[in-house]
Write a protein that holds these residues in place. Structure first.
Motif, short mmCIF file in Angstrom:
data_model
loop_
_atom_site.label_atom_id
_atom_site.label_comp_id
_atom_site.label_asym_id
_atom_site.label_seq_id
_atom_site.Cartn_x
_atom_site.Cartn_y
_atom_site.Cartn_z
N GLU A 38 0.74 -1.26 -0.06
CA GLU A 38 0.06 -0.10 -0.10
C GLU A 38 1.02 1.44 -0.01
N LEU A 39 2.04 1.22 0.59
CA LEU A 39 2.91 2.39 0.67
C LEU A 39 3.16 2.73 -0.60
N SER A 40 3.27 3.95 -0.78
CA SER A 40 3.61 4.78 -2.35
C SER A 40 4.62 5.78 -2.05
N GLY A 41 5.56 5.62 -2.61
CA GLY A 41 6.74 7.04 -2.83
C GLY A 41 6.26 7.89 -3.85
N GLU A 42 5.33 7.42 -4.79
CA GLU A 42 4.97 8.48 -5.85
C GLU A 42 3.79 9.44 -5.20
N ILE A 43 2.80 8.62 -4.27
CA ILE A 43 1.85 9.63 -3.69
C ILE A 43 2.61 10.61 -2.87
N ALA A 44 3.52 10.10 -1.98
CA ALA A 44 4.17 11.22 -1.05
C ALA A 44 5.03 12.12 -1.87
N GLY A 298 9.90 14.79 5.30
CA GLY A 298 9.48 14.33 6.52
C GLY A 298 7.96 14.37 6.54
N CYS A 299 7.39 15.64 6.23
CA CYS A 299 5.99 16.04 6.26
C CYS A 299 5.36 14.89 5.23
N VAL A 300 5.71 14.59 4.27
CA VAL A 300 4.74 13.78 3.29
C VAL A 300 5.00 12.41 3.71
N THR A 301 6.02 11.98 4.16
CA THR A 301 6.21 10.61 4.60
C THR A 301 5.45 10.24 5.77
N ILE A 302 5.14 11.20 6.74
CA ILE A 302 4.42 10.87 7.91
C ILE A 302 2.85 10.74 7.37
N LEU A 303 2.54 11.81 6.35
CA LEU A 303 1.35 11.97 5.92
C LEU A 303 0.93 10.50 4.85
N GLU A 304 2.15 9.94 4.31
CA GLU A 304 1.79 8.52 3.51
C GLU A 304 1.59 7.55 4.38
N ALA A 305 2.46 7.45 5.67
CA ALA A 305 2.12 6.52 6.61
C ALA A 305 0.72 6.58 7.20
N ALA A 306 0.18 7.70 7.51
CA ALA A 306 -0.90 7.89 7.89
C ALA A 306 -2.20 7.61 6.80
N ARG A 307 -2.03 7.63 5.71
CA ARG A 307 -2.96 7.40 4.61
C ARG A 307 -3.01 5.87 4.37
N THR A 308 -1.58 5.40 4.43
CA THR A 308 -1.76 3.74 4.38
C THR A 308 -2.31 3.10 5.55
N LEU A 309 -1.99 3.51 6.85
CA LEU A 309 -2.63 3.12 8.01
C LEU A 309 -4.04 3.06 8.10
N GLN A 310 -4.51 4.17 7.78
CA GLN A 310 -5.74 4.47 8.01
C GLN A 310 -6.90 3.57 6.74
N ARG A 311 -6.14 3.34 5.48
CA ARG A 311 -6.92 2.61 4.61
C ARG A 311 -6.86 1.09 4.96
N LEU A 312 -5.67 0.88 5.39
CA LEU A 312 -5.56 -0.68 5.76
C LEU A 312 -6.36 -1.14 6.79
N ILE A 313 -6.34 -0.38 7.94
CA ILE A 313 -7.30 -0.38 9.19
C ILE A 313 -8.82 -0.36 8.43
N ASP A 467 13.97 11.02 -3.90
CA ASP A 467 13.89 9.57 -4.36
C ASP A 467 12.61 9.09 -3.89
N PRO A 468 11.44 8.60 -4.72
CA PRO A 468 10.36 8.02 -4.22
C PRO A 468 10.55 6.47 -3.41
N THR A 469 11.60 5.96 -4.10
CA THR A 469 11.81 4.73 -3.26
C THR A 469 12.31 5.01 -1.75
N LYS A 470 13.35 6.00 -1.49
CA LYS A 470 13.79 6.24 -0.43
C LYS A 470 12.30 6.72 0.83
N LEU A 471 11.48 7.56 -0.02
CA LEU A 471 10.36 7.92 0.77
C LEU A 471 9.32 6.70 1.28
N LYS A 472 9.45 5.72 0.22
CA LYS A 472 8.47 4.46 0.54
C LYS A 472 9.34 3.95 1.74
N ARG A 473 10.36 3.80 1.65
CA ARG A 473 11.28 2.93 2.65
C ARG A 473 11.27 3.47 4.12
#
Length: 667
Positions: A38-44, A298-313, A467-473
């Motif tokens: 679910e995590l997406s470096g591109e969305i971030a 950092g801002c968009v990465t915690i936002l992406e973590a939030a998006r991912t966790l919310q959707r999976l839950i 790097d979107p890969t770095k954001l995803k990781r």
């Protein structure tokens, strides 16, 4: 972000190809798979490109516009309790140790060179490149000569030069020269070519323009423009040849009444008894434009973590965790200090923090990714949790890059394919994690960060270098760590967590060996006893996290290990007072300097240890002042962490803190 380039790290070396199991030691294969897919470096990165359009100075319209983007996305992703909290900021109100800095905005700023009989030449434009105007510049309309005064920080730099009413060209940051250049010698304005924070690449690219700052509370209000080294050298050559250079500066900018704004949102927990406890994700939203890695990443990465966790839950792919997950987007350090002091319930609820500050730099930035531990004054197992996931990503990403089987390489389609090679790093200061782990709050913080970054605080910190890969990781390490901590409950410590803590302890001891070798025998004994103290504190912190009743300590464990026989001032015991809360060195003001009129500034601030700076020593000296340790034991604790330091410097600092009301002596 500020950086102190003194790291102790344990590095994962790969000496031969190998295979590892796909399952992390702390989450199930099903949970790992759900997060990885679910995590997406591109969305971030798309969100990052939106934020980097704004010049995000504290309290500014640009900051508010970026905050509104975060709010819109958080609501679209289904997060709860999404809001922008506002706290008055007028330069007078204190939030703990933070003197609120009035918001600052700029509407217009241009710098022109006037030439005899020729059209004027525009040198700088705020509209085109806002980093050219130093923060906290004031309005001006000045025509004056340019005078080179070298560094500009010493009176001797001005000897034989009449700078009154003129514009001075300086090598130092504007804030470091304004009281001397403007206040004492009457300069009308400043042009600075201050170079970037020191790395191996400092000064290598002469086209970089560094983000500049004037002092927020200086009585000598002025304006300052920032030059690249290339531009400055050209003007210096002309001045050295005897040419007179006339400039016209037009600025419409200044401080104004307003607010410190903090964006926050949550994913509510499921457990009736634990949902009021929170695991927080933190970053800092402010910075110059573009400010991509620092710290839109950092801002968009915690936002992406939030998006991912919310959707999976929401989709039932992850069980809702027991504790609430909170996401916070403040201005750096001052926003976090403001929040925790103005809303003490936040500090009371937060059990641990995942802080991200610069997590997306690609290979152009020369960045190395760190999973950074907390200070030795605050032992915590949460760092072992983070490194378990960091090490998992290291292994999976290396295997993938090396052509070996890797079920979870965590690669984004638009990103790189190289291994992460994250470092398990000792504590370093420089961002909001300092606030959480200060002795006022004692909230352990996982700190994910890049260093070095050759473009930090410059006009070249652009989205192109992310790097979107770095954001995803980074999002995976943060989301997995936060989700695990939010879900961790029970009367006993899970076996897999106990194994992780044990393995981390052994690795930490191994990585400490190079420091111990540098020390004489007496200091080496102090060093290893401090490591033992840290290890003794881990079970107590883990038990407190799980809500276990405090266990009575044995006589041997109830007091810190004595590292020397104390004498004289070494017997003094200091305890931090309940107020004010926060580190004493913060943005825009220094609590010690502001409140110690007539008291000599502590010498510890200028001390450089074997692997620590004066700021780090001072931070930990205060943290160790717990009413139990005497001054000798505090000296030994910080010596073990950063290298031997004379006890007199520690005692002087503690007595200075006592005089300004931060600590008091205990019996």
């Amino acid at each position: 972000m500020n950086r102190i380039p003194t790291l102790a790290v344990s590095i994962l070396f790969f000496t031969m190809p190998f295979r590892v199991a796909a399952q992390s030691p702390l989450l199930s294969e099903q949970n790992i798979s759900a997060l990885a897919q679910e995590l997406s470096g591109e969305i971030a990165k798309r969100n990052l490109e939106g934020i980097t359009r704004f010049h995000r100075q504290r309290g500014s319209q640009g900051f508010h516009s970026a905050a509104e983007i975060i709010v819109e996305r958080a609501r679209a992703y289904g997060l709860s309790d999404v809001q922008i909290l506002q706290f008055p900021a007028d330069g007078k109100i204190y939030y703990g140790t933070q003197r609120s800095r009035p918001p600052w905005d700029a509407e217009f700023a241009e710098l022109w060179e006037l030439t005899n009989g020729q059209p004027a030449v525009k040198i700088a434009s705020y509209e085109a490149e806002p980093v050219t105007l130093a923060e906290d510049s004031e309005s001006a309309d000045v025509t004056a000569s340019l005078i080179d005064v070298g560094d500009g920080t010493k009176e001797s730099d001005y000897a034989g030069k009449n700078v009154k009413g003129q514009i001075v060209l300086v090598a130092a940051q504007p804030g470091a020269v304004q009281d001397l250049a403007v206040g004492k010698f009457g300069a009308a304005g400043i042009i600075s070519y201050a170079q970037n924070q020191r790395t191996a690449w400092s000064g290598e690219d002469e086209n970089l323009i560094r983000w500049g700052h004037l002092e927020s509370f200086s009585p000598n209000k002025t304006f300052a423009f920032m030059f690249s080294l290339k531009t400055a050298r050209a003007y210096q050559a002309r001045l050295a040849a005897g040419e007179k250079i006339q400039l016209h500066a037009a600025v419409k900018a200044g401080q104004h009444p307003g607010f410190t704004e903090v964006v926050t949102a949550t994913i509510p927990g499921a457990d009736r008894d634990l949902k009021d406890e929170e695991i927080a994700f933190s970053c800092h939203l402010d910075h110059q434009r573009p400010g991509a890695n620092d710290n839109a990443s950092g801002c968009v990465t915690i936002l992406e973590a939030a998006r991912t966790l919310q959707r999976l839950i929401a989709e039932g792919k992850l069980p809702r965790p027991a504790r609430t997950l909170r996401f916070i987007w403040p201005p750096e350090i001052e926003g976090t200090l403001t929040l925790l002091n103005a809303k003490p319930e936040f500090a009371q609820r937060i059990k641990a923090v995942i802080h991200m500050d610069m997590v997306g730099g690609n290979q152009n930035t020369k960045a190395v990714f760190h999973v950074t531990r907390g200070p030795m004054s605050l032992p915590s197992f949460v760092h072992d949790v983070a490194w378990a996931f960091g090490n998992f990503v290291n292994e999976q990403s290396y295997n993938f890059a090396a052509g070996l089987p890797a079920q979870y390489p965590l690669v984004s389609p638009e990103g790189g394919k190289e291994p992460l090679q994250a470092l398990d790093a000792a504590y370093t200061m420089g961002s909001d994690h300092d606030v959480y782990q200060d002795s006022s709050f004692k909230i352990p913080a996982i700190y994910l960060n890049d260093w070095p970054d050759r473009y930090i605080h410059t006009n070249f910190d652009t989205a192109a270098n992310i790097d979107p890969t770095k954001l995803k990781r980074a999002a995976f390490i943060g989301a997995a760590s936060g989700y695990y901590l939010a879900s961790l409950t029970g009367p006993s410590v899970p076996g897999e967590l106990a194994s992780v803590i044990t393995a981390s302890r052994e690795a930490r001891r191994a990585s400490a060996m190079p420091h111990a070798i540098l020390l004489p025998d007496t200091e080496s004994r102090v060093f290893w006893k401090a490591q033992l103290n840290y290890d003794r504190g881990l079970p107590l912190q883990l038990g407190a996290f799980l809500g276990h009743p405090p266990q009575p300590a044995s006589d041997k464990e109830s007091q810190p290990v004595p590292d020397a026989t104390p004498k004289g001032d070494g017997l003094l015991i200091f305890k931090r007072k309940p107020e004010p809360k926060g580190p004493v060195t913060v943005f825009g003001s220094d609590y010690v300097a502001d409140h110690s009129t007539g008291v000599p500034m502590p010498k510890v601030l200028d001390y450089q240890g074997l692997w620590g700076s004066g700021e780090e020593y001072a931070y930990e000296i205060l943290n160790f002042a717990d009413g139990k340790r005497n001054a000798q034991q505090i000296r030994d604790a910080v010596s073990a962490e950063y290298g031997p330091i004379p006890r007199d410097l520690v005692v002087q600092y503690l007595k200075t803190l006592e005089k300004i009301g931060i600590v008091e002596q205990s019996k």
